[in-house]
Design a protein around this motif. Sequence first.
Motif, PDB file in Angstrom:
ATOM      1  N   PRO A  36      36.244  44.796  29.916  1.00  0.00           N
ATOM      2  CA  PRO A  36      36.043  43.642  30.799  1.00  0.00           C
ATOM      3  C   PRO A  36      36.918  42.456  30.379  1.00  0.00           C
ATOM      4  O   PRO A  36      37.494  41.776  31.223  1.00  0.00           O
ATOM      5  CB  PRO A  36      34.556  43.317  30.641  1.00  0.00           C
ATOM      6  CG  PRO A  36      33.926  44.609  30.231  1.00  0.00           C
ATOM      7  CD  PRO A  36      34.960  45.308  29.387  1.00  0.00           C
ATOM      8  N   THR A  37      37.045  42.253  29.077  1.00  0.00           N
ATOM      9  CA  THR A  37      37.886  41.156  28.575  1.00  0.00           C
ATOM     10  C   THR A  37      39.341  41.378  28.943  1.00  0.00           C
ATOM     11  O   THR A  37      40.040  40.455  29.364  1.00  0.00           O
ATOM     12  CB  THR A  37      37.736  41.025  27.047  1.00  0.00           C
ATOM     13  OG1 THR A  37      36.353  40.820  26.740  1.00  0.00           O
ATOM     14  CG2 THR A  37      38.557  39.882  26.499  1.00  0.00           C
ATOM     15  N   GLY A  40      39.809  40.735  32.657  1.00  0.00           N
ATOM     16  CA  GLY A  40      39.717  39.290  32.882  1.00  0.00           C
ATOM     17  C   GLY A  40      40.972  38.560  32.431  1.00  0.00           C
ATOM     18  O   GLY A  40      41.458  37.648  33.097  1.00  0.00           O
ATOM     19  N   LYS A  41      41.506  38.989  31.308  1.00  0.00           N
ATOM     20  CA  LYS A  41      42.735  38.378  30.779  1.00  0.00           C
ATOM     21  C   LYS A  41      43.923  38.682  31.690  1.00  0.00           C
ATOM     22  O   LYS A  41      44.727  37.798  31.991  1.00  0.00           O
ATOM     23  CB  LYS A  41      42.991  38.894  29.365  1.00  0.00           C
ATOM     24  CG  LYS A  41      44.106  38.192  28.640  1.00  0.00           C
ATOM     25  CD  LYS A  41      44.307  38.815  27.265  1.00  0.00           C
ATOM     26  CE  LYS A  41      43.842  37.840  26.215  1.00  0.00           C
ATOM     27  NZ  LYS A  41      44.176  38.300  24.848  1.00  0.00           N
ATOM     28  N   ILE A  45      41.197  35.260  34.610  1.00  0.00           N
ATOM     29  CA  ILE A  45      39.886  34.712  34.990  1.00  0.00           C
ATOM     30  C   ILE A  45      38.887  34.758  33.838  1.00  0.00           C
ATOM     31  O   ILE A  45      37.681  34.626  34.042  1.00  0.00           O
ATOM     32  CB  ILE A  45      39.321  35.425  36.242  1.00  0.00           C
ATOM     33  CG1 ILE A  45      39.226  36.940  36.041  1.00  0.00           C
ATOM     34  CG2 ILE A  45      40.161  35.093  37.474  1.00  0.00           C
ATOM     35  CD1 ILE A  45      38.605  37.688  37.206  1.00  0.00           C
ATOM     36  N   GLY A  47      36.193  35.418  31.109  1.00  0.00           N
ATOM     37  CA  GLY A  47      35.015  36.265  30.993  1.00  0.00           C
ATOM     38  C   GLY A  47      34.296  36.546  32.291  1.00  0.00           C
ATOM     39  O   GLY A  47      33.192  37.111  32.275  1.00  0.00           O
ATOM     40  N   ALA A  48      34.877  36.196  33.415  1.00  0.00           N
ATOM     41  CA  ALA A  48      34.210  36.385  34.707  1.00  0.00           C
ATOM     42  C   ALA A  48      33.910  37.852  34.988  1.00  0.00           C
ATOM     43  O   ALA A  48      32.850  38.176  35.524  1.00  0.00           O
ATOM     44  CB  ALA A  48      35.053  35.794  35.840  1.00  0.00           C
ATOM     45  N   VAL A  49      34.797  38.753  34.620  1.00  0.00           N
ATOM     46  CA  VAL A  49      34.595  40.180  34.907  1.00  0.00           C
ATOM     47  C   VAL A  49      33.315  40.676  34.246  1.00  0.00           C
ATOM     48  O   VAL A  49      32.506  41.364  34.878  1.00  0.00           O
ATOM     49  CB  VAL A  49      35.815  41.022  34.459  1.00  0.00           C
ATOM     50  CG1 VAL A  49      35.520  42.506  34.527  1.00  0.00           C
ATOM     51  CG2 VAL A  49      37.033  40.689  35.317  1.00  0.00           C
ATOM     52  N   TRP A  52      30.327  39.338  36.229  1.00  0.00           N
ATOM     53  CA  TRP A  52      30.198  39.944  37.552  1.00  0.00           C
ATOM     54  C   TRP A  52      29.705  41.382  37.458  1.00  0.00           C
ATOM     55  O   TRP A  52      28.975  41.837  38.330  1.00  0.00           O
ATOM     56  CB  TRP A  52      31.518  39.885  38.303  1.00  0.00           C
ATOM     57  CG  TRP A  52      32.015  38.495  38.556  1.00  0.00           C
ATOM     58  CD1 TRP A  52      31.293  37.326  38.478  1.00  0.00           C
ATOM     59  CD2 TRP A  52      33.339  38.116  38.907  1.00  0.00           C
ATOM     60  NE1 TRP A  52      32.104  36.254  38.763  1.00  0.00           N
ATOM     61  CE2 TRP A  52      33.364  36.708  39.029  1.00  0.00           C
ATOM     62  CE3 TRP A  52      34.517  38.820  39.127  1.00  0.00           C
ATOM     63  CZ2 TRP A  52      34.514  36.003  39.368  1.00  0.00           C
ATOM     64  CZ3 TRP A  52      35.665  38.123  39.465  1.00  0.00           C
ATOM     65  CH2 TRP A  52      35.655  36.731  39.593  1.00  0.00           C
ATOM     66  N   GLN A  65      39.644  32.826  42.066  1.00  0.00           N
ATOM     67  CA  GLN A  65      39.361  33.923  41.140  1.00  0.00           C
ATOM     68  C   GLN A  65      39.499  35.274  41.832  1.00  0.00           C
ATOM     69  O   GLN A  65      40.074  36.207  41.269  1.00  0.00           O
ATOM     70  CB  GLN A  65      37.948  33.791  40.566  1.00  0.00           C
ATOM     71  CG  GLN A  65      37.782  32.674  39.568  1.00  0.00           C
ATOM     72  CD  GLN A  65      36.333  32.518  39.142  1.00  0.00           C
ATOM     73  OE1 GLN A  65      35.429  32.493  39.986  1.00  0.00           O
ATOM     74  NE2 GLN A  65      36.109  32.421  37.842  1.00  0.00           N
ATOM     75  N   LEU A  69      42.136  38.258  40.895  1.00  0.00           N
ATOM     76  CA  LEU A  69      41.684  39.622  40.633  1.00  0.00           C
ATOM     77  C   LEU A  69      42.333  40.595  41.615  1.00  0.00           C
ATOM     78  O   LEU A  69      42.739  41.691  41.238  1.00  0.00           O
ATOM     79  CB  LEU A  69      40.158  39.699  40.724  1.00  0.00           C
ATOM     80  CG  LEU A  69      39.530  41.065  40.452  1.00  0.00           C
ATOM     81  CD1 LEU A  69      39.831  41.545  39.034  1.00  0.00           C
ATOM     82  CD2 LEU A  69      38.023  41.007  40.684  1.00  0.00           C
TER      83      LEU A  69
END
Length: 169
Positions: A36-37, A40-41, A45, A47-49, A52, A65, A69
Amino acid sequence: MKAEDIQPWLFRVEPYQGESLSHFLGRFRRANELTPTGLGKAAGIGGAVARWEKFRFTPPPSRQQLEALAIVVEVEADRLEQMLPPVGMGMKMEPIRLCAACYAESPCHKIEWQLKVTQGCKQHQLRLLSECPNCGARFKVPALWVDGWCQRCFMAFKEMTSKQKPFYC
């Protein structure tokens, strides 16, 4: 050419009809061996992933955002927005719910199953499951659904259809 000039390539993952953003992000990450990180990177965005994937949409994803993505996952921002709960519709983050009959037809978690107003599957006239009918384990977040089975006893989701109770809408 310098190493930093090399652009990574990613496998494209097509979203299923009605699929939740959590399930889609998990499928995309696994296909591309991302955390996820890492996703997101890549999208810029942060830590949003990770939020979510756990249905934590407070604050809701901004258009900016979703567009960031969309570039990485190669799915239009409008399509990603359809994977979110509709504006003004209450949603349950827990328990994670499932219609095994729907899953047997299309192996994905549907966002409609998490809406507070949804108690059963209108298509199959069955109550949604919130735990494995075989062992009682709660379902993990859809981003973690790798093989479509209970992570404790390994009962396949599609086999759970026979354990679903009727639902009359």
